[in-house]
Write a protein that holds these residues in place. Structure first.
Motif, short mmCIF file in Angstrom:
data_model
loop_
_atom_site.label_atom_id
_atom_site.label_comp_id
_atom_site.label_asym_id
_atom_site.label_seq_id
_atom_site.Cartn_x
_atom_site.Cartn_y
_atom_site.Cartn_z
N VAL A 45 65.00 67.45 28.00
CA VAL A 45 64.37 68.11 29.15
C VAL A 45 65.33 69.20 29.63
O VAL A 45 66.39 68.89 30.16
CB VAL A 45 64.10 67.12 30.31
N SER A 46 64.96 70.46 29.42
CA SER A 46 65.86 71.54 29.83
C SER A 46 65.21 72.40 30.92
O SER A 46 64.16 72.99 30.72
CB SER A 46 66.24 72.41 28.63
N PHE B 9 80.27 73.70 34.34
CA PHE B 9 80.72 74.92 35.01
C PHE B 9 80.79 74.74 36.53
O PHE B 9 80.11 75.39 37.30
CB PHE B 9 79.81 76.10 34.65
N PHE B 10 81.65 73.80 36.94
CA PHE B 10 81.92 73.55 38.36
C PHE B 10 80.68 73.14 39.15
O PHE B 10 80.58 73.37 40.35
CB PHE B 10 82.56 74.77 39.02
N GLY B 11 79.71 72.55 38.44
CA GLY B 11 78.51 72.07 39.11
C GLY B 11 77.37 73.05 39.20
O GLY B 11 76.35 72.76 39.83
N CYS B 12 77.51 74.23 38.58
CA CYS B 12 76.41 75.20 38.58
C CYS B 12 75.23 74.70 37.74
O CYS B 12 74.11 75.18 37.86
CB CYS B 12 76.88 76.55 38.05
N ALA B 13 75.50 73.75 36.88
CA ALA B 13 74.45 73.04 36.14
C ALA B 13 74.85 71.58 36.09
O ALA B 13 76.03 71.24 36.14
CB ALA B 13 74.27 73.60 34.74
N SER B 14 73.86 70.72 36.05
CA SER B 14 74.13 69.29 35.93
C SER B 14 73.05 68.66 35.06
O SER B 14 72.01 69.28 34.81
CB SER B 14 74.17 68.62 37.30
N GLY B 15 73.32 67.47 34.61
CA GLY B 15 72.35 66.85 33.72
C GLY B 15 72.41 65.34 33.76
O GLY B 15 73.13 64.74 34.56
N ILE B 16 71.63 64.74 32.89
CA ILE B 16 71.61 63.28 32.73
C ILE B 16 71.62 63.01 31.22
O ILE B 16 70.82 63.59 30.47
CB ILE B 16 70.35 62.65 33.33
N VAL B 17 72.50 62.15 30.78
CA VAL B 17 72.56 61.75 29.37
C VAL B 17 72.50 60.24 29.31
O VAL B 17 73.18 59.54 30.07
CB VAL B 17 73.86 62.25 28.71
N GLY B 18 71.66 59.73 28.43
CA GLY B 18 71.56 58.28 28.34
C GLY B 18 70.74 57.80 27.17
O GLY B 18 70.40 58.58 26.27
N HIS B 19 70.39 56.52 27.22
CA HIS B 19 69.62 55.93 26.12
C HIS B 19 68.81 54.74 26.62
O HIS B 19 69.03 54.22 27.72
CB HIS B 19 70.54 55.51 24.99
N LYS B 20 67.91 54.34 25.80
CA LYS B 20 67.11 53.13 26.04
C LYS B 20 67.78 51.95 25.36
O LYS B 20 68.31 52.09 24.24
CB LYS B 20 65.70 53.34 25.48
N SER B 21 67.80 50.82 25.99
CA SER B 21 68.46 49.65 25.41
C SER B 21 67.76 49.22 24.13
O SER B 21 66.57 49.49 23.93
CB SER B 21 68.49 48.50 26.41
N GLN B 22 68.49 48.56 23.28
CA GLN B 22 67.94 48.10 21.99
C GLN B 22 66.90 47.02 22.19
O GLN B 22 66.99 46.23 23.10
CB GLN B 22 69.08 47.56 21.12
N ARG C 228 74.31 72.72 24.90
CA ARG C 228 75.11 71.55 25.29
C ARG C 228 74.20 70.35 25.53
O ARG C 228 74.53 69.20 25.16
CB ARG C 228 75.89 71.88 26.56
N CYS C 229 73.06 70.59 26.17
CA CYS C 229 72.09 69.52 26.43
C CYS C 229 71.66 68.85 25.15
O CYS C 229 71.63 67.62 25.04
CB CYS C 229 70.89 70.11 27.18
N GLY D 264 66.97 52.02 21.65
CA GLY D 264 68.20 52.69 21.27
C GLY D 264 68.10 54.21 21.27
O GLY D 264 69.10 54.90 21.07
N GLY D 265 66.89 54.72 21.51
CA GLY D 265 66.69 56.17 21.52
C GLY D 265 67.44 56.84 22.67
O GLY D 265 67.67 56.23 23.72
N GLN D 266 67.77 58.10 22.50
CA GLN D 266 68.58 58.83 23.47
C GLN D 266 67.79 59.93 24.18
O GLN D 266 66.79 60.42 23.64
CB GLN D 266 69.78 59.47 22.78
N PHE D 267 68.27 60.32 25.34
CA PHE D 267 67.66 61.45 26.04
C PHE D 267 68.75 62.28 26.72
O PHE D 267 69.85 61.78 27.01
CB PHE D 267 66.64 60.98 27.08
#
Length: 247
Positions: A133-134, A234-247, A47-48, A159-162
């Protein structure tokens, strides 16, 4: 390695301590991760990676790559024409990653492994289309997460993603009680069975409890100039961060 219960919390984030811890766990880590998470760790890694719009020919940097547990999902997206760069400072983990790299499954892909601290800052600026980053954030304190966010911002192309994923402490009271009991009591017992040392795997529970979830880390990433939002699984048993760098 002998891990003392009275170990000061600040010292468990020292790179030498983390390096030694994961070197010791490297013999059983991948198997233990799959068993103790009931297979969810692999689903969350997938999923990450799939949060990102990875395309063929692109460059993906896998920070704290460990044994290369995310590689199958990344290679599926970049194809033979893309490049995967794995970075970790744990020699024990990278030994298995190098073995994985040589398997037929990955023979047609361009995979480069660097043994170094992910905060070393040796990758060229604006060289990565995506960063993954996993299950590495929990081993960083607040100051180190700030450094990591700055490093990700530096190496991403405009514009790159992480995408990051981490084991977290769920909010629902009953689930939180059961989950923490599992992390603190059950996993160390399994660690004793697999490795003969319950204290080593007990540290994973300590890190997870201190980390809580990715909400604070997400704010630190925003402070570093990245555009992002926290995610929950899964109800908070895992969490993450999704984003990108501005153009």
């Amino acid at each position: 390695m002998s891990i003392e219960k009275s170990k000061p919390l600040q010292s468990i984030y020292e790179p030498e301590f983390v390096q030694e811890l994961f070197n010791e766990m490297s013999l059983t880590y991948e198997r233990m991760n799959t068993i103790t998470s009931f297979g969810f760790s692999n689903r969350w890694r997938r999923r990450c990676v799939f949060e990102l719009n990875i395309q063929p020919n692109q460059v993906v940097v896998d920070l704290m790559t460990g044994m290369g547990e995310t590689w199958a999902y990344i290679c599926q997206r970049i194809g033979p024409s893309g490049t995967l760069i794995g970075i970790d400072f744990c020699e024990g983990m990278l030994r298995y990653a190098d073995q994985k790299k040589r398997k037929k499954q990955f023979s047609s892909y361009t995979i480069t492994i660097h043994k170094q601290n992910v905060l070393a800052g040796t990758l060229p600026a604006q060289s990565a289309d995506h960063v993954v980053v996993s299950f590495g954030l929990k081993t960083f304190n607040t100051g180190q997460i700030k450094q990591l966010a700055i490093e990700i911002q530096r190496i991403l192309k405009p514009g790159g993603q992480f995408s990051c994923i981490e084991v977290s402490v769920p909010k629902p009271a009953l689930l939180r009680i059961l989950y923490l009991f599992y992390l603190r009591q059950v996993i160390p017992i399994l660690g004793a069975l697999f490795l003969g040392n319950p204290q080593t795997y007990r540290m994973l529970g300590v890190y997870s409890t201190q980390f809580k979830n990715s909400k604070q880390a997400s704010q630190l990433f925003q402070d570093a100039g990245l555009i992002c939002q926290p995610t929950s699984y899964f109800f908070g048993c895992a969490s993450g961060i999704v984003g990108h760098k501005s153009q």
